[in-house]
Write an enzyme that holds these catalytic residues in place. Sequence first.
Site, PDB file in Angstrom:
ATOM      1  N   LYS A   1      -0.405   5.335   8.355  1.00  0.00           N
ATOM      2  CA  LYS A   1       0.416   5.458   7.151  1.00  0.00           C
ATOM      3  C   LYS A   1      -0.471   5.577   5.919  1.00  0.00           C
ATOM      4  O   LYS A   1      -0.289   6.457   5.072  1.00  0.00           O
ATOM      5  CB  LYS A   1       1.341   4.251   6.997  1.00  0.00           C
ATOM      6  CG  LYS A   1       2.259   4.311   5.781  1.00  0.00           C
ATOM      7  CD  LYS A   1       2.619   2.931   5.248  1.00  0.00           C
ATOM      8  CE  LYS A   1       1.484   2.337   4.436  1.00  0.00           C
ATOM      9  NZ  LYS A   1       1.843   1.096   3.717  1.00  0.00           N
TER      10      LYS A   1
ATOM     11  N   LYS B   1      -7.342   1.598  -3.334  1.00  0.00           N
ATOM     12  CA  LYS B   1      -7.054   1.242  -1.937  1.00  0.00           C
ATOM     13  C   LYS B   1      -7.303   2.440  -1.024  1.00  0.00           C
ATOM     14  O   LYS B   1      -7.791   2.294   0.108  1.00  0.00           O
ATOM     15  CB  LYS B   1      -5.616   0.760  -1.796  1.00  0.00           C
ATOM     16  CG  LYS B   1      -5.192   0.398  -0.369  1.00  0.00           C
ATOM     17  CD  LYS B   1      -6.024  -0.754   0.200  1.00  0.00           C
ATOM     18  CE  LYS B   1      -5.634  -1.089   1.650  1.00  0.00           C
ATOM     19  NZ  LYS B   1      -4.347  -1.786   1.748  1.00  0.00           N
TER      20      LYS B   1
ATOM     21  N   THR C   1       0.874  -1.169   0.000  1.00  0.00           N
ATOM     22  CA  THR C   1       0.000   0.000   0.000  1.00  0.00           C
ATOM     23  C   THR C   1       0.911   1.217   0.000  1.00  0.00           C
ATOM     24  O   THR C   1       1.557   1.521   0.997  1.00  0.00           O
ATOM     25  CB  THR C   1      -0.925   0.010   1.227  1.00  0.00           C
ATOM     26  OG1 THR C   1      -1.809  -1.115   1.158  1.00  0.00           O
ATOM     27  CG2 THR C   1      -1.763   1.295   1.259  1.00  0.00           C
TER      28      THR C   1
END
Length: 288
Positions: free
Chosen positions: A240, A172, A97
């Site tokens: 994050k 995502k 990711t």
Amino acid sequence: MANVAFLGLGVMGSPMAGHLAKKGHDVTVYNRTRAKADAWVAAHGGRAASTPREAAAGREIVFACVGNDDDLRSVVLGEEGAFAGMEKGSVFVDHTTASAEVARELAAAADAAGLRFIDAPVSGGQAGAENGVLTVMCGGEEATYMRVEPVVMAYAKSCRLLGPSGSGQLTKMVNQIAIAGVVQGLSEAIHFAKRAGLDVEAVLDVISKGAAGSWQMENRGRTMNAEKFDFGFAVEWMRKDLGILLAESRRNGARLPVTALVDQFYAEVEAMGGKRWDTSSLIARLER
């Protein structure tokens, strides 16, 4: 069956690579900590390499699942990076990711080297990786995607091409925006039910059958009520991801007030010592 490499054997990468081996693919692995790679080979067979370049040599597809943009560049670029070892026409599939920006950067670098690149972040967490039921969101060229999809399905229940390079990462981000809002709403709902003197488990059982039902409610509602957070997708990993998507929103002009607020709430959870707690620990800042 394909000759593949897998770079990064963390809580996600290790079981994903394991599913590839179980399906009969020839797997070479690389991990920054060599002991993890050796342990993986002892459990699954295959071969451990000392560098990403060595791991990628002669492989049809090279997979990666590492921490962030900089980690990704470190295993892809440079003299010992995967691109340096890959043969022309082979494919790099990135499950990290990361930002859409780094996906586009690496896709351009791959193209210049005669390679192919797919950004393919996943959703489903550690349990999804271990059980081989991840959702994979992809960006890249259709012909390249069609080459890798059957191999990816070794550890996925769903895999889809969403558009050109970067589209997987952008999707995502959409996924994480949706999760952030749902978990905060569920936290407040459970907190309210407790303060109202209700039987929380009974309430969750009833409302999960209606419009309020969600994956988070089914899989995290009871553990949230019991304040159990020592599992799942860590708060620091979620922060994050939220940092990446909030930066992207500043570029594309999207307004994400709820997501930005939830990110602040997660910062409070981190301050409570909850960096490695599951993301459902949002309720802790209401209860403690």
